[in-house]
Write a protein that holds these residues in place. Structure first.
Motif, short mmCIF file in Angstrom:
data_model
loop_
_atom_site.label_atom_id
_atom_site.label_comp_id
_atom_site.label_asym_id
_atom_site.label_seq_id
_atom_site.Cartn_x
_atom_site.Cartn_y
_atom_site.Cartn_z
N ASN A 1 0.83 -1.20 0.00
CA ASN A 1 0.00 0.00 0.00
C ASN A 1 0.87 1.25 0.00
O ASN A 1 1.96 1.26 0.59
N PHE A 2 0.38 2.30 -0.65
CA PHE A 2 1.02 3.60 -0.49
C PHE A 2 0.84 4.04 0.95
O PHE A 2 -0.16 3.72 1.61
N LYS A 3 1.78 4.84 1.44
CA LYS A 3 1.71 5.39 2.79
C LYS A 3 1.71 6.92 2.71
O LYS A 3 2.17 7.51 1.72
N PRO B 1 5.32 13.38 0.84
CA PRO B 1 6.45 14.32 0.91
C PRO B 1 7.71 13.77 0.25
O PRO B 1 8.51 14.54 -0.29
N ALA B 2 7.90 12.44 0.28
CA ALA B 2 9.07 11.85 -0.38
C ALA B 2 9.05 12.10 -1.88
O ALA B 2 10.07 12.42 -2.49
N ILE B 3 7.88 11.98 -2.49
CA ILE B 3 7.75 12.24 -3.93
C ILE B 3 7.99 13.71 -4.23
O ILE B 3 8.71 14.07 -5.17
N LYS B 4 7.41 14.60 -3.41
CA LYS B 4 7.58 16.03 -3.63
C LYS B 4 9.04 16.45 -3.54
O LYS B 4 9.51 17.28 -4.31
N GLN B 5 9.77 15.87 -2.60
CA GLN B 5 11.17 16.24 -2.40
C GLN B 5 12.09 15.64 -3.45
O GLN B 5 13.11 16.24 -3.81
N SER B 6 11.73 14.48 -3.98
CA SER B 6 12.62 13.75 -4.89
C SER B 6 12.43 14.13 -6.35
O SER B 6 13.34 13.97 -7.16
N ILE C 1 -2.49 4.54 5.50
CA ILE C 1 -2.65 3.98 4.15
C ILE C 1 -3.23 5.03 3.20
O ILE C 1 -4.15 5.77 3.55
N VAL C 2 -2.68 5.06 2.00
CA VAL C 2 -3.18 5.91 0.92
C VAL C 2 -3.68 5.01 -0.20
O VAL C 2 -2.93 4.16 -0.69
N GLY C 3 -4.91 5.18 -0.60
CA GLY C 3 -5.49 4.32 -1.63
C GLY C 3 -4.89 4.57 -3.01
O GLY C 3 -4.51 3.64 -3.71
N TRP C 4 -4.79 5.84 -3.37
CA TRP C 4 -4.22 6.22 -4.66
C TRP C 4 -3.86 7.69 -4.63
O TRP C 4 -4.12 8.37 -3.63
N MET C 5 -3.23 8.18 -5.69
CA MET C 5 -2.78 9.57 -5.71
C MET C 5 -3.14 10.24 -7.03
O MET C 5 -3.13 9.60 -8.08
N ALA C 6 -3.44 11.53 -6.93
CA ALA C 6 -3.60 12.38 -8.12
C ALA C 6 -2.42 13.34 -8.14
O ALA C 6 -2.23 14.11 -7.20
N ILE C 7 -1.61 13.28 -9.19
CA ILE C 7 -0.36 14.04 -9.25
C ILE C 7 -0.39 14.95 -10.48
O ILE C 7 -0.64 14.50 -11.59
N THR C 8 -0.10 16.25 -10.25
CA THR C 8 -0.12 17.24 -11.33
C THR C 8 1.24 17.92 -11.42
O THR C 8 1.81 18.31 -10.40
N LYS D 1 9.08 2.54 -5.88
CA LYS D 1 9.72 1.22 -5.88
C LYS D 1 10.82 1.13 -4.84
O LYS D 1 10.99 0.10 -4.17
N THR D 2 11.58 2.20 -4.68
CA THR D 2 12.65 2.22 -3.67
C THR D 2 12.08 2.15 -2.27
O THR D 2 12.56 1.38 -1.43
N ARG D 3 11.04 2.92 -2.02
CA ARG D 3 10.47 2.98 -0.67
C ARG D 3 9.72 1.70 -0.29
O ARG D 3 9.59 1.39 0.90
N HIS D 4 9.24 0.95 -1.28
CA HIS D 4 8.45 -0.25 -0.97
C HIS D 4 9.15 -1.54 -1.41
O HIS D 4 8.51 -2.59 -1.52
N THR D 5 10.46 -1.45 -1.63
CA THR D 5 11.30 -2.62 -1.94
C THR D 5 10.71 -3.42 -3.10
O THR D 5 10.38 -4.61 -2.97
N ILE D 6 10.59 -2.76 -4.21
CA ILE D 6 10.06 -3.38 -5.43
C ILE D 6 11.16 -3.39 -6.48
O ILE D 6 11.96 -2.44 -6.59
N ASN D 7 11.25 -4.46 -7.25
CA ASN D 7 12.25 -4.58 -8.29
C ASN D 7 12.17 -3.37 -9.23
O ASN D 7 11.10 -3.04 -9.74
#
Length: 420
Positions: free
Chosen positions: A82-84, A89-94, A227-234, A253-259
């Motif tokens: 799940n998104f958290k 803020p991690a997306i905004k900063q990165s 938990i965050v269900g989904w995101m709207a990003i502009t 992927k980095t934050r949730h240990t995904i290939n």
């Protein structure tokens, strides 16, 4: 061109066989008419599609979680995650160039069981937990009260903004809505605003049957935790969300240990990419309109050129007499070109007037209809198209008269005088 005698001669030459002149002019009239109508129809379709977006932030994407399709660092394939809230803020900063990153949660729906109660009235509605900026990403008209603000977020206020469809389902006509309470899955929320959405995409009626509450209050009331269900990003102006989304996926992927090579783990809908495709479609439609219209116009121009050749043939003796009396080749050429341009422009402008009348009638009919849910709105062309059409007509008239004019000045006076 300013000679009164020249224009009198042009009128006399074209009216000597008026039926032939009218039939010849019809080809140019029809070509311009088709060109204007096709361009206007393309604009009408484009206006309808753009209204369907209804002011939505088109440089946006929607992102949700899916199952991991590849094992990674000891974690199995098929793992769900799940998104958290910390992802925001991690997306905004990165990722540079993002304007809004809105976490969203949702429950219920008109196809599910009843989840909203007010007194004896019940209903099944979509309920969204959102931040205030969602109204800038998915605009709506606040018809009374207000929308969510950051004080609501910080204090986790249990307030709700309801659509006109919810209002009509739960309230009697004329009943006060602001300040009343509704129960969402057994939790009381106070109604502080109402909204109405417009648009022809999706189901317009169901778009009014939605309820918006503060994201933090939603998480607390319905035990969502972080938990965050989904995101709207502009993305910001000058940036493309299509170009930025891979960076966003890398952060997730980095934050949730995904290939890093697992392209199925993060689902998304790129609204900007779809909107760009539509923009390309509109450009293609305009190209087709010009292409078809100019081809039809070209056939009319060829008709005028052929008729002018016949006119020159019929006036061989007249041209010979003029040459014998001292008329210069340029004066003969100019006379033929003027006749061709005059016929072309008059017939072309008649086509523009006829197309304008048709478009006026269509828009007059549309004005009496509710166009908020239509895919065809205000078919029209701007003044630039008229000037382009006028330029095409002048150039076409010159081309149509060029060959006949050259033939006319090749006639020798002696040979012309012998012609019967």
């Amino acid at each position: 061109m300013l000679s009164k005698d020249s224009w009198a001669e042009i009128i006399e030459a074209l009216s000597s066989n008026w039926f032939r002149t009218v039939m010849t002019a019809f080809g140019v009239l029809w070509g311009i008419f088709i060109l204007v109508i096709l361009l206007a129809a393309g604009n009408g379709l484009e206006n309808g599609i753009r209204q369907g977006f209804n002011g939505m932030a088109t440089n946006s994407m929607f992102m949700w979680t899916q199952t991991a399709s590849q094992p990674y660092k000891g974690l199995p394939k098929g793992r769900r995650y799940n998104f958290k809230t910390d992802d925001v803020p991690a997306i905004k900063q990165s990722v540079e160039g993002l304007q809004f990153v809105s976490p969203r949660n949702q429950l219920g729906g008109f196809r599910g069981s009843n989840n909203v109660v007010r007194g004896l009235q019940t209903g099944a509605f979509n309920v969204y937990g959102d931040y205030p900026e969602i109204i800038q990403q998915q605009p709506m008209d606040i018809t009374s009260g207000r929308f969510i603000n950051y004080s609501d977020i910080q204090e986790k206020r249990k307030i709700a903004i309801i659509g006109s469809g919810v209002r009509s389902a739960l309230y009697d006509s004329g009943e006060e809505v602001i300040g009343s309470y509704i129960k969402i899955n057994g939790v009381n929320f106070m109604v502080v605003g109402t909204y109405k959405k417009k648009g022809n995409n999706g189901d317009p009626e169901e778009m009014q049957k939605e309820i918006y509450v503060p994201f933090t209050a939603f998480s607390q009331a319905f035990n969502m935790g972080d938990i965050v269900g989904w995101m709207a990003i502009t993305a910001k102006d000058g940036y493309s969300i299509t170009n930025l989304k891979e960076q966003i996926f890398d952060v997730i992927k980095t934050r949730h240990t995904i290939n890093p090579n697992d392209d199925r783990a993060v689902g998304n809908f790129d609204l900007f990419q779809e909107y760009t495709k539509l923009t390309g479609l509109f450009s293609a439609l305009n190209f087709v309109a010009f292409f078809v219209g100019i081809l039809v116009l070209l056939s009319g121009i060829i008709g005028i050129s052929n008729i002018m050749l016949i006119v020159v043939k019929e006036r061989t003796k007249e041209i010979g007499i003029r040459r014998a009396l001292g008329a210069t080749p340029w004066s003969i050429r100019a006379q033929i070109l003027l006749e061709s341009i005059f016929l072309t422009i008059v017939s072309g402008m008649a086509g523009i007037v006829l197309a304008s009348a048709v478009l006026w009638f269509v828009n007059y009919q549309l004005d009496g209809m509710d166009t908020s849910e239509m895919m065809f709105i205000n078919p029209s062309v701007n003044i630039g198209v008229v000037f382009i059409a006028l330029t095409i007509l002048i150039v076409s008239g010159l081309l149509a008269g060029l060959i006949p004019a050259q033939n006319a000045i090749k006639i020798k006076p002696v040979e012309a005088l012998r012609t019967e």
